[in-house]
Enzyme design. Sequence first.
Site, PDB file in Angstrom:
ATOM      1  N   LEU A  27       5.631   7.441   3.261  1.00 21.74           N
ATOM      2  CA  LEU A  27       5.496   6.697   2.006  1.00 21.74           C
ATOM      3  C   LEU A  27       6.432   7.216   0.910  1.00 21.74           C
ATOM      4  CD1 LEU A  27       3.648   4.534   0.633  1.00 21.74           C
ATOM      5  CD2 LEU A  27       2.303   6.462  -0.204  1.00 21.74           C
ATOM      6  N   ASP A  28       7.076   6.309   0.212  1.00 18.45           N
ATOM      7  CA  ASP A  28       7.965   6.658  -0.918  1.00 18.45           C
ATOM      8  C   ASP A  28       9.183   7.471  -0.484  1.00 18.45           C
ATOM      9  OD1 ASP A  28       6.011   5.441  -2.404  1.00 18.45           O
ATOM     10  OD2 ASP A  28       5.363   7.234  -3.466  1.00 18.45           O
ATOM     11  N   GLU A  29       9.405   7.588   0.809  1.00 15.82           N
ATOM     12  CA  GLU A  29      10.526   8.399   1.267  1.00 15.82           C
ATOM     13  C   GLU A  29      11.516   7.605   2.100  1.00 15.82           C
ATOM     14  OE1 GLU A  29      11.419  11.517   0.686  1.00 15.82           O
ATOM     15  OE2 GLU A  29       9.692  12.072  -0.553  1.00 15.82           O
TER      16      GLU A  29
END
EC number: 3.5.1.10
Lengths: 286, 286, 286, 286
Positions: free
Chosen positions: B228-230
């Site tokens: 997530l978010d990466e």
Amino acid sequence: MTASSYILTFSCPNRPGIVAAVARTLFDVGGNIQEAHQYDDVETNLFFARIRFNFVANDNLTACRVALSELAEGLTMQWKLRATSDKARVLILVSRFDHCLADLLYRWRIGELAIDISGIVSNHPGETYVHHDLSGIAFDHLPVTPQTKEQQEARIWQIVEDRQIDLVVLARYMQILSDDLSTRLAGRCINIHHSFLPGFKGAKPYHQAHGRGVKLIGATAHYVTADLDEGPIIEQDVERISHQDRPDDLVRKGRDIERRVLSRAVFWHIDGRVLLNGRKTVVFRD
Amino acid sequence: MTASSYILTFSCPNRPGIVAAVARTLFDVGGNIQEAHQYDDVETNLFFARIRFNFVANDNLTACRVALSELAEGLTMQWKLRATSDKARVLILVSRFDHCLADLLYRWRIGELAIDISGIVSNHPGETYVHHDLSGIAFDHLPVTPQTKEQQEARIWQIVEDRQIDLVVLARYMQILSDDLSTRLAGRCINIHHSFLPGFKGAKPYHQAHGRGVKLIGATAHYVTADLDEGPIIEQDVERISHQDRPDDLVRKGRDIERRVLSRAVFWHIDGRVLLNGRKTVVFRD
Amino acid sequence: MTASSYILTFSCPNRPGIVAAVARTLFDVGGNIQEAHQYDDVETNLFFARIRFNFVANDNLTACRVALSELAEGLTMQWKLRATSDKARVLILVSRFDHCLADLLYRWRIGELAIDISGIVSNHPGETYVHHDLSGIAFDHLPVTPQTKEQQEARIWQIVEDRQIDLVVLARYMQILSDDLSTRLAGRCINIHHSFLPGFKGAKPYHQAHGRGVKLIGATAHYVTADLDEGPIIEQDVERISHQDRPDDLVRKGRDIERRVLSRAVFWHIDGRVLLNGRKTVVFRD
Amino acid sequence: MTASSYILTFSCPNRPGIVAAVARTLFDVGGNIQEAHQYDDVETNLFFARIRFNFVANDNLTACRVALSELAEGLTMQWKLRATSDKARVLILVSRFDHCLADLLYRWRIGELAIDISGIVSNHPGETYVHHDLSGIAFDHLPVTPQTKEQQEARIWQIVEDRQIDLVVLARYMQILSDDLSTRLAGRCINIHHSFLPGFKGAKPYHQAHGRGVKLIGATAHYVTADLDEGPIIEQDVERISHQDRPDDLVRKGRDIERRVLSRAVFWHIDGRVLLNGRKTVVFRD
């Protein structure tokens, strides 16, 4: 009217009538407001203002200070008053990378930054800066090792005291100030962090940014606090990068961002445009 | 020359002669290169290219594919070839905030985004979008609870398969895709993260930014991955804010950044301008 | 304190004590200043201010107006006072290109623009806007020919009068208003000029920009005056282009600039942040 | 592979197979393409490319030049080939304002601009630049009056010839070059125009901008042609200003824009990223 202008900055708990009271006070001592900015922080219930004024007839500074003192007491106000003709005494700390130093020196030489450069301190020897014209500027070479750090910081502090330094600028000074020195310089020490905080804290942020594949890099000017990389932010800016940029390109592009972000922060600080609001700042941009 | 253009994108281990080989191959089947971008990543030693070409005389697509296949095998090349006239089939996932949806719909209506909108999925009911003209667009209301999440994701996947979706756009879809679905949609699912990553990950980034007192806020469009978010970043942009901005103002200003960042990412993706390079992207901007 | 806020804007010849007098006047009727911006134009010797205030106890609007009237007379002050809860009545004029219309409608729907859309006038028929939800908005199709122009402008003026329109927005309205109508709407009619003025005035500015090979294109929101393309500028913005961009790409990229520049200008105007200063403006940005 | 890289730039009438032919030619002499940019101008039917390559084994430059010559003849190609290790010889012309000079000198000192500064010519005496370290740089004071202009330009031309100058940079040189000298320096003389062209041509553009009340100011780097202020634009940039900015503030903010726009233009020019396309440029940005 007289030629001199004065900058009054203050903050206090918000309540009705502050502006009226301050405006009345200045009017009563013959002051004429030329420029005013104010901000009412509803979260902290603090009120912040910057007022530039001059005197309609004769400068009436003593009466003005007395009147403001009385008012400040009643309003629990923190305030500063200075003439725009009084130049701030600035100490620049620098390491090997001198792009911010070069930029500040140039802006000072041509009169863009109305400051006195009261000294340059570096952990690198004077030869590092041989291409700069440092004539007339005190230069101190204070190399830092774990063993000498405390002693060198004491010397920096001595310089600050002896020369009545108003502002310390860390112009890519690659030494971390101790908690003690940071605390003593609270609100009058600006650092340029070569990253868009809080994106990439710590060392080699451009390499971190490259590794993460971001599309914009930035820099952050902030007041120094004991909490590294967490001091109140004054200014930030970014530049677009692409997959083509290698870490070296980011460093190159970063230099341009760093110098313009730092010089803006210094410009605004000495012009009384930056007020501290806890761990944040109020900046009345020019 | 014929009117149709083709976009060839490929990546392969770098070695001398790749451009010459590909250019020769296209030339031999009657292709004329109209536009070419390439990038040689010295760190991974991978070579990336996007080539737009047409056929000088008759479209010779079959021979072209055969020739490219042979070449690709020799060069260990991953490649895609599509006609610019083939519109990508796009599925939009959205929640309550519809500014990105509104923006995508508008750009699609006026022909700016050359896509087919093959469906909209929301965890909110259709009434939420009553002011939008969704006529002719399949709409699925798939509310998500911890209990139904697996089942609803199965339905999303069914839609992706049934409608041969080329690209899933998370247009402020406030549900986190499971690792499994993220993995299945690798490289064809774009999310708009309402923050300048990696500044403020997670929930309520504008409130985090406000709390930290930053002077710029931004948004990030990235491919969705299990982490997530990466995911690989496609595009980012920022806007200046000040001490005057409350969290609501940041949210308001953020909407503008989010919609332009997301629409650029979608535009470039469908135009074959975004190539995956591990956890980063190569973007040949327009 | 009460919930309502009021915006006072004024301009007058500069002289010492204006701020003190206004602040005192508001204080005396129970007003509490929440936000204040001022500007002293040393060239024209005019003073401009915007003050947002509320009442500490009960709303005391009548007394406030009386007191301000008296003060205004003494200071030769032009002033406006309005409650932030009073929504401006806006008339939108539009032609075939509807991207600015779409943007304004969306911002209005979600409450970002606190206005009443009191009507839309177009020289194109209603079918042009079939994809927009215009339910509840008066729509007038007023096609313009050289023969009917005077008559149609009379109808526009009638609408302005009948509906007590506060602001007319030319949202890519491709008709030039007559000198007469421009004059009547002075200071309350905003146009979006699809160019970075004064770069490329007149028709097809993006094609002109393409021909000249500029590297940035922009848009300009300005008040309409009889002097076409010369009205006081409220806001401008730009976007980077390259040699790759054809005129169509410039038009596409221009749409994004136009809508954001126009919406900012409208937002600031209705929020009392734009004051006229001869052929220029004072804009207290948010 | 060898360490040296070569930059090949060329333009020619477009036709199928150019890329294939050039790529093949380079491959046949042992060249390995590291980076390539190309552009096909559909309006003029010209093709532009920049290719960076090295040699897989030994540098085979003579064979490479022979092969490219033959190819160029067949394709009516204009081409240049240079090693990245060959530094361009640059002559800087400057007047009283030295911010662009200071910037170029700094970038050269730290190795950011890979050039040889082969001389500085000023119409002001050497004392003007006393704070700069000009050691090792030839300095010529060539004051210009209407009477001496022709003669001084002859001396400039002599310097260009004697020192085999590759690029002349007008770093705020406040003399207009004659048509004759402009023509001789076509494509190798870059000027920084202190305005966002074509906004405010001619003298004192910042004062013009102030008078018009624009909200952004900019600067433009362009090749010098006989047609003043109309030469092909290489780069432009802008900065936001407000009603608060007086002409002096615009001049101050303008300095920052000018130096960054000029340095980018010089950087790209010496890196073979700028190709002339009639009265426009093709710029393969870094």
